[in-house]
Design a protein around this motif. Structure first.
Motif, PDB file in Angstrom:
ATOM      1  N   PRO A  59      30.651 -10.004  -7.320  1.00 43.65           N
ATOM      2  CA  PRO A  59      30.469 -11.440  -7.098  1.00 43.65           C
ATOM      3  C   PRO A  59      29.596 -11.760  -5.897  1.00 43.65           C
ATOM      4  CG  PRO A  59      32.597 -10.758  -6.243  1.00 43.65           C
ATOM      5  CD  PRO A  59      31.993  -9.544  -6.896  1.00 43.65           C
ATOM      6  N   VAL A  60      28.980 -10.757  -5.300  1.00 45.25           N
ATOM      7  CA  VAL A  60      28.176 -10.953  -4.102  1.00 45.25           C
ATOM      8  C   VAL A  60      26.978 -10.008  -4.152  1.00 45.25           C
ATOM      9  CG1 VAL A  60      29.576  -9.293  -2.793  1.00 45.25           C
ATOM     10  CG2 VAL A  60      28.230 -11.005  -1.570  1.00 45.25           C
ATOM     11  N   ASP A  61      25.818 -10.463  -3.652  1.00 44.37           N
ATOM     12  CA  ASP A  61      24.656  -9.591  -3.543  1.00 44.37           C
ATOM     13  C   ASP A  61      24.690  -8.899  -2.187  1.00 44.37           C
ATOM     14  OD1 ASP A  61      23.629 -10.349  -6.026  1.00 44.37           O
ATOM     15  OD2 ASP A  61      22.580 -12.074  -5.171  1.00 44.37           O
ATOM     16  N   PRO A 110      27.228 -15.658  -3.045  1.00 49.80           N
ATOM     17  CA  PRO A 110      27.083 -15.177  -1.664  1.00 49.80           C
ATOM     18  C   PRO A 110      26.144 -13.983  -1.553  1.00 49.80           C
ATOM     19  CG  PRO A 110      29.404 -15.485  -2.225  1.00 49.80           C
ATOM     20  CD  PRO A 110      28.619 -15.565  -3.507  1.00 49.80           C
ATOM     21  N   VAL A 111      25.562 -13.852  -0.384  1.00 49.39           N
ATOM     22  CA  VAL A 111      24.763 -12.697   0.005  1.00 49.39           C
ATOM     23  C   VAL A 111      25.414 -12.083   1.235  1.00 49.39           C
ATOM     24  CG1 VAL A 111      22.590 -12.013   1.092  1.00 49.39           C
ATOM     25  CG2 VAL A 111      22.555 -13.406  -0.979  1.00 49.39           C
ATOM     26  N   ARG A 112      25.570 -10.770   1.217  1.00 50.70           N
ATOM     27  CA  ARG A 112      26.163 -10.068   2.356  1.00 50.70           C
ATOM     28  C   ARG A 112      25.172  -9.012   2.837  1.00 50.70           C
ATOM     29  NH1 ARG A 112      32.262  -8.559   1.502  1.00 50.70           N
ATOM     30  NH2 ARG A 112      32.235 -10.837   1.309  1.00 50.70           N
ATOM     31  N   VAL A 113      24.808  -9.101   4.116  1.00 45.73           N
ATOM     32  CA  VAL A 113      23.797  -8.212   4.676  1.00 45.73           C
ATOM     33  C   VAL A 113      24.381  -7.427   5.843  1.00 45.73           C
ATOM     34  CG1 VAL A 113      21.499  -8.001   5.664  1.00 45.73           C
ATOM     35  CG2 VAL A 113      21.976  -9.860   4.065  1.00 45.73           C
ATOM     36  N   ALA A 227      25.671  -5.158  12.373  1.00 47.03           N
ATOM     37  CA  ALA A 227      26.607  -6.254  12.131  1.00 47.03           C
ATOM     38  C   ALA A 227      26.488  -6.646  10.670  1.00 47.03           C
ATOM     39  CB  ALA A 227      26.297  -7.448  13.030  1.00 47.03           C
ATOM     40  N   VAL A 228      27.577  -7.131  10.088  1.00 49.93           N
ATOM     41  CA  VAL A 228      27.580  -7.557   8.697  1.00 49.93           C
ATOM     42  C   VAL A 228      27.755  -9.072   8.661  1.00 49.93           C
ATOM     43  CG1 VAL A 228      28.602  -7.270   6.417  1.00 49.93           C
ATOM     44  CG2 VAL A 228      28.615  -5.359   8.038  1.00 49.93           C
ATOM     45  N   PHE A 229      26.798  -9.757   8.020  1.00 50.65           N
ATOM     46  CA  PHE A 229      26.832 -11.208   7.941  1.00 50.65           C
ATOM     47  C   PHE A 229      27.006 -11.637   6.485  1.00 50.65           C
ATOM     48  CE2 PHE A 229      24.077 -11.984  11.990  1.00 50.65           C
ATOM     49  CZ  PHE A 229      25.111 -11.490  12.775  1.00 50.65           C
ATOM     50  N   HIS A 230      27.774 -12.712   6.305  1.00 51.26           N
ATOM     51  CA  HIS A 230      28.092 -13.234   4.976  1.00 51.26           C
ATOM     52  C   HIS A 230      27.497 -14.632   4.847  1.00 51.26           C
ATOM     53  CE1 HIS A 230      30.625 -13.505   1.308  1.00 51.26           C
ATOM     54  NE2 HIS A 230      30.688 -14.797   1.606  1.00 51.26           N
ATOM     55  N   TYR A 231      26.606 -14.809   3.879  1.00 50.86           N
ATOM     56  CA  TYR A 231      25.959 -16.105   3.634  1.00 50.86           C
ATOM     57  C   TYR A 231      26.496 -16.666   2.316  1.00 50.86           C
ATOM     58  CZ  TYR A 231      22.805 -13.888   6.992  1.00 50.86           C
ATOM     59  OH  TYR A 231      22.297 -13.233   8.082  1.00 50.86           O
ATOM     60  N   ARG A 232      27.201 -17.784   2.396  1.00 48.03           N
ATOM     61  CA  ARG A 232      27.864 -18.336   1.210  1.00 48.03           C
ATOM     62  C   ARG A 232      26.884 -19.055   0.277  1.00 48.03           C
ATOM     63  NH1 ARG A 232      33.061 -21.391   3.681  1.00 48.03           N
ATOM     64  NH2 ARG A 232      33.387 -21.860   1.464  1.00 48.03           N
TER      65      ARG A 232
END
Length: 638
Positions: A59-61, A110-113, A227-232
């Protein structure tokens, strides 16, 4: 004392100039004369799409994106390649580039980088900065250790440039994210190098706190050097971009190459496929094109004769001030209050050309310059007397927060650093073989909003890129821009609070007539006087969660400043001179924005809804200003 403009005229007259880089403490540096750079010798590079990690059905890229050193062809053949820093997908070393590949995101998905600082050499040792770091500023300051990080160092003498490991933290500019994923300037981290000096802080003051907040919200943990960032992606479809945001060093990290596009598509605030010109680059297409939607980042750069990036290593470059510095004055020895490159770079190449067809094209312009305001126009003669007559109009359809209420036909596009302009250019009816030019009529210096100011040098920084019209390859089924119906805007509603904010320059308190030593934000008191604040001063902007507020930005300086507020999109209400009547925003400013030009000696009013609790920042996006006190933290909620 020479003004900066007089100094530039005196130094750039010959085929090469010698500039002492006092920050390096080395011999004179030969600066490449921009007139010796052949124009329109290379095609425009269109950034490919950043490949995500495999994981279909999730459910997330997911992405793992690193920052690395690389050599890149920026100058045309005949000149050496240039060493830069670039972003790339760590699973594929071929993707590292500057600007970075484009992150394609879908509204509601969401995108998670995982952002990884990989500025290390082949042996795993840290790489020093490509450019001169001024360690006297209030900055990340890793060598201060955990007790001295993120502070202005107390020094007994003026040091040379900082040569230690480089702090990074990436900000999604235009994103509507939780504070742990916003790229807060004190949440930086050093690379996981094998030779980090003993006693150095390896992460910023807020890194651990935001790592804990992220874990509580999404699970998992951050590893050293990343660091891991989550963009909704719960916002309007828009042109965004990602870039470094580490405290007091952003100007150098971005100038070195750390920037890229982030395009959010879909949702109710987008248009169906086929309405606008396309296609755009897509995942796995190899960058082969042809493309009719193209992101274009424009940046100014200067180069040394060996092809390397040039950035001043001494205050001497700005105003010829040679001291005294610390401890006999308050003037930073390396920091330049502003810097304007001598060559124009588009998507990582100097003065490129683009082959177009007699059809409509969509260009997503980003001003990625440190300090240069661009005034763009398409003309038939790049050397025409300024102001030059426009050969084709721009149809302005969107700004930072997505589409405007309706398309606006313009002969020029005025765009300050960090602003974006989503435009359609219609080449229909232009005869194949025609050459047209994108020029810049903005100044070669600080922008003051003066329509009579001298424009950029028509032979160098007054030119940007060339369009070469070729035969059509197929029909154009996109909707003509004058017939477009754009998605509606949702009004923000009435404001409950009005804040009066100040933009201020500070001259030296020790050496008469020298300044600025810093550029600051602050508040305005009941008598209309500014009360400047430093980055480290207590927070003064603290909206309640869900509050809609008007921010009145009083510019007490002689220059215009692009002001960016993290986390929110806002509307521009009006501007007025002190004591004058308000005037409405420009037609291209009537959508949602995240950056606004605050003109000198004027009050600029914006309105925003602060719907997400957390710790964020607002700042000037002239990066030299941002790095020396023209940035303030603000908190939403308790």
């Amino acid at each position: 004392m020479f003004t900066r403009r007089e100094f530039l005229k005196a130094t750039i007259g010959g085929t090469a100039v010698l500039l002492y880089d006092l920050g390096r403490g080395v011999a004179p540096l030969a600066l490449l004369n921009p007139h010796e750079i052949t124009k329109y010798a290379m095609p425009l590079a269109v950034p490919p799409v950043m490949p995500p990690l495999s994981g279909e059905g999730e459910p997330v890229d997911r992405y793992v994106i690193g920052s690395r050193r690389l050599r890149q062809r920026i100058l045309p053949p005949g000149h050496p390649p240039t060493t830069v820093w670039g972003y790339g997908a760590v699973q594929d070393p071929r993707t590292f580039a500057s600007p970075g590949f484009t992150i394609e995101a879908i509204a509601g998905r969401p995108v998670r980088v995982k952002w990884s600082n990989e500025l290390v050499d082949g042996d795993g040792g840290y790489l020093p900065h490509l450019l001169p770091v001024d360690p006297t500023l209030h900055w990340a300051h890793p060598e201060g250790g955990t007790t001295g990080r993120d502070r202005r160092p107390r020094l007994r003498s003026a040091p040379g440039r900082y040569r230690g490991p480089v702090p990074l933290v990436t900000h999604l500019h235009g994103g509507h994210s939780a504070d742990h994923s916003d790229g807060f300037p004190e949440a930086w981290y050093l690379p996981r190098a094998g030779n980090l000096p003993a006693g150095y802080a390896t992460e910023g003051s807020w890194y651990a706190e935001f790592a804990a907040r992220y874990a509580a919200a999404h699970g998992g943990s951050w590893s050293p050097g990343s660091a891991v960032f989550h963009y909704r992606n719960e916002q309007r479809a828009a042109t965004m971009w990602y870039h470094d945001h580490a405290l007091g060093i952003t100007r150098l990290n971005v100038y070195a190459g750390l920037a890229g596009f982030y395009l959010l598509r879909g949702g109710p605030a987008d248009l169906p496929p086929g309405v606008l010109p396309g296609p755009a680059p897509s995942a796995g297409d190899g960058g082969r094109g042809p493309y009719h939607e193209i992101p274009i980042v424009i940046q100014d750069r200067s180069f040394a004769a060996d092809g390397s990036l040039f950035y001043p290593g001494s205050r001497v470059f700005f105003d010829r001030f040679r001291g005294p510095y610390i401890p006999r004055s308050d003037i930073p020895p390396i920091w330049n209050p502003e810097f304007f490159g001598t060559a124009m770079m588009v998507n990582g190449r100097t003065w490129p050309f683009l082959e177009v067809e007699p059809r409509r094209f969509r260009f997503r312009f980003l001003n990625g310059c440190n300090g240069r305001v661009l005034d763009l126009k398409i003309v038939a003669d790049p050397l025409a007397r300024r102001p030059a007559p426009a050969a084709l109009p721009f149809w302005h359809i969107g700004s930072e927060g997505g589409f405007l209420p309706a398309p606006v036909e313009l002969g020029r596009v005025l765009i300050a650093p960090a602003e974006r302009a989503d435009v359609i250019v219609d080449f229909t009816g232009v005869r194949p073989g025609t050459e047209l030019y994108l020029i810049n009529e903005g100044p070669d210096g600080a922008f003051k909003g003066d329509p009579h100011a001298a424009p950029a040098d028509p032979s160098t920084t007054g030119q940007v890129m060339k369009f070469v019209v070729r035969d059509a390859r197929g029909p154009d089924r996109s909707v003509p821009p004058d017939r477009l119906t754009l998605p509606p805007l949702t009004p923000l509603g009435p404001a409950s609070v009005t804040r009066r904010l100040a933009l201020v320059e500070r001259d030296s308190a020790v050496v008469h007539g020298v300044g600025p030593t810093a550029v600051l934000l602050g508040t305005v008191d009941g008598r209309g006087r500014p009360s400047p604040r430093m980055w480290s001063d207590p927070i003064t902007e603290n909206p309640a969660v869900g509050a809609t507020e008007v921010w009145e930005i009083h510019n007490f300086t002689p220059d215009a400043h692009p002001i960016h507020v993290h986390e929110v999109l806002f509307h521009v209400l009006d501007r007025r001179r002190l004591g004058g009547d308000p005037r409405p925003p420009e037609p291209w400013e009537r959508g949602y924005k995240d950056t606004v030009i605050a003109y000198p000696r004027q009050i600029t009013r914006i309105v925003a809804n602060f719907d997400r609790a957390g710790l964020f920042v607002w700042h000037c996006h002239l990066l030299e200003h941002e790095d020396n006190e023209m940035m303030r933290p603000y908190r939403v909620g308790p």
